[in-house]
Design an enzyme around this catalytic site. Sequence first.
Site, PDB file in Angstrom:
ATOM      1  N   THR A 178      40.088  28.640  42.379  1.00 51.09           N
ATOM      2  CA  THR A 178      40.824  29.052  41.091  1.00 51.09           C
ATOM      3  C   THR A 178      41.322  28.852  40.018  1.00 51.09           C
ATOM      4  O   THR A 178      40.836  27.780  40.003  1.00 51.09           O
ATOM      5  CB  THR A 178      39.517  31.199  40.706  1.00 51.09           C
ATOM      6  OG1 THR A 178      41.287  31.349  40.947  1.00 51.09           O
ATOM      7  CG2 THR A 178      39.101  31.532  41.116  1.00 51.09           C
ATOM      8  N   THR A 203      44.682  39.416  43.935  1.00 50.12           N
ATOM      9  CA  THR A 203      43.278  38.625  44.174  1.00 50.12           C
ATOM     10  C   THR A 203      43.739  36.857  44.435  1.00 50.12           C
ATOM     11  O   THR A 203      43.618  36.250  44.612  1.00 50.12           O
ATOM     12  CB  THR A 203      43.423  37.996  42.611  1.00 50.12           C
ATOM     13  OG1 THR A 203      42.916  39.247  41.922  1.00 50.12           O
ATOM     14  CG2 THR A 203      41.972  37.315  42.151  1.00 50.12           C
TER      15      THR A 203
END
Lengths: 389, 389
Positions: free
Chosen positions: A146, A185
């Site tokens: 990401t 994450t």
Amino acid sequence: MSVTEPQGFRAAGVAAGLKSTGARDVAVVVNDGPLHHAAAVFTSNRVAAAPVHWSRQVVADGRVDAVVLNSGGANACTGPQGFQNTHKTAEVTAETLGISATDVFVCSTGLIGEQLPMDKLLAGVGEAVQHLSDGGGPAAAAAIMTTDSVPKTASYPSSPDEPSEGYSIGGMAKGAGMLAPGLATMLVVLTTDALVDSETLDTALRAATRVTFDRTDSDGCMSTNDTVVVLASGASGVKADPAQFAEALTGVCSELAHQLIEDAEGASHTIAIRTINAATETDAETVGRAVARSNLFKAAIFGKDPNWGRVLAAVGTTDAAFEPDRLDVAMNGVQICRDGGIGEPRELVDLAPRLVTVEINLNAGSESATIWTNDLTHDYVHENSAYSS
Amino acid sequence: MSVTEPQGFRAAGVAAGLKSTGARDVAVVVNDGPLHHAAAVFTSNRVAAAPVHWSRQVVADGRVDAVVLNSGGANACTGPQGFQNTHKTAEVTAETLGISATDVFVCSTGLIGEQLPMDKLLAGVGEAVQHLSDGGGPAAAAAIMTTDSVPKTASYPSSPDEPSEGYSIGGMAKGAGMLAPGLATMLVVLTTDALVDSETLDTALRAATRVTFDRTDSDGCMSTNDTVVVLASGASGVKADPAQFAEALTGVCSELAHQLIEDAEGASHTIAIRTINAATETDAETVGRAVARSNLFKAAIFGKDPNWGRVLAAVGTTDAAFEPDRLDVAMNGVQICRDGGIGEPRELVDLAPRLVTVEINLNAGSESATIWTNDLTHDYVHENSAYSS
């Protein structure tokens, strides 16, 4: 390197249009066996994403045949529709591969609170399955990024020259923000061709994550999607010694954890906070975590200011066993705080290098632990105030 | 306004050269009686500064005659020499005023881990005592500022028009960073001319700080020096009703707490996190605090991004009673998250105003609490990476 390093695995990573940049965003990793043992650990966040709820069930019986991952959307806080979308993703993957949907593990990462564009995602799954190959690991590692600036992969043995036990381990990871204990994450897929059952896998995985990913605390934020899964194909035919396997797996996880913290959003320093002579290992961890979560300390390191007062202020908030007037702190080898007071001149500390080591001596026992974090920078604020995709 | 508002108090603030800028840095507040009742609350940080150790003893008998405060140095983590310096400061103040050193309360604020320049400080104390006057409150409020951009003062009644019970309360505060629960890096001096004993003062002070300063969480960092002290002179001759006095004191503390958060280092938004329908008040506080400490959430607000996913991710880390699929979140009145999932479009939220209200509905009971915080900005990082004086 990566997840196709061990025998018995194929992978692929394709661009399905989930990311507006056109970069790869869907990955599939398949275990071709002969064994299909697996274990996983998940976020402890009570607001868990749909794929976490799904995958917890999938891995409950110790068998996983394939992992499908997407970036460009976390599928978290998306209600019943979100869960149906995860279920559908598993079903389509399973149909295409000719396996059972209940053996398809699903991971998602990206923005919380938006539904996935299912037409694009499912088309991407189909394309990824067509591209599966035993050299597809790097493409899969790229597809799960990401805000990561580089893909993260690691393997055991780490090079062809390193002695091994006749089997190998491969891994890929993503994660650059919201990194915190109870997992970051982050999504991590580990593969091995060792002959190892799911119970041994589970024990080894928990031992490995406890001292690696769980001690990586970039910004104190805990994700809704964190997942680490390990798959064993048994394709090497080599039976692994449990202790040796756990050690090798810990090495791969440690390498991936370091890559995560090195690539943390906006960081200009990697900080190793080592707490020594603690009464218990838990005390050592607690103290390291408190310092790792002090914005004032982290901003000082960004400013190359060896502000040990902010270290002590953070240590003082914990319930660890120590006497305030027996605390010692060293930064990059300089003992700037001694007996809870002023030590060597702070001017002697050089904070120019990327790596900063902070050693906190509690003088209260013989246990120790190291927490890894990074500094708080303008770029962190910028990336996290702008990030919404 | 300020601490000389009530009858029976004199104050002064002078420049003693502790601050390199030449600004005022030493303050003295004297209670001329006839009563000298007092109560105080202190940081819960186990690494407490020398003046905190000293002042805890001073107030233990419920009597304080004078408060001497300095900015330009926290006198924290300074060992036995630091404690001797605090003791000396109290002694010199006492001699000059003709009172007992054990009735002189001392507060310090500034950099941790450096010894105070005692020659300058003691000369400053002497000068401040010479300048004591019943109009000296504003100068005293200015002298305790560090990175504060404005002095903070408040009073009851808040204006001559407000009805009162015949007595008054005045207060001054400092604090702009390291603001956190268990009190912020803040020094607060409150004065009153009500007839009120030290036990009533103590009860009222604890009730007031619990719902004001203790619910102000700017950056999660807890100081080594936090102190709130209240002095009663009884000079109005008016006996205070305990409940009414506690309410009035809470009002003054609330006003000062708001001024602190409004002036928090680098903040561009003040954020009120209101948690409603919690099973317990503790749950409501815990949830609000978790959100107030999420750097990701705070950076999003800086970027005017109503990122409710980051709110839920923070709520999910707590042990409060709630069901993830029954959580509602509104920002500035727009219900952007409903039943743990997507609500109104986030585009409807206007985050341009300075004040941002976040309402988290746990749907688990009937208790509520509001935590005040601010956003995480470039300026916060800048100020705290540069601040070393």
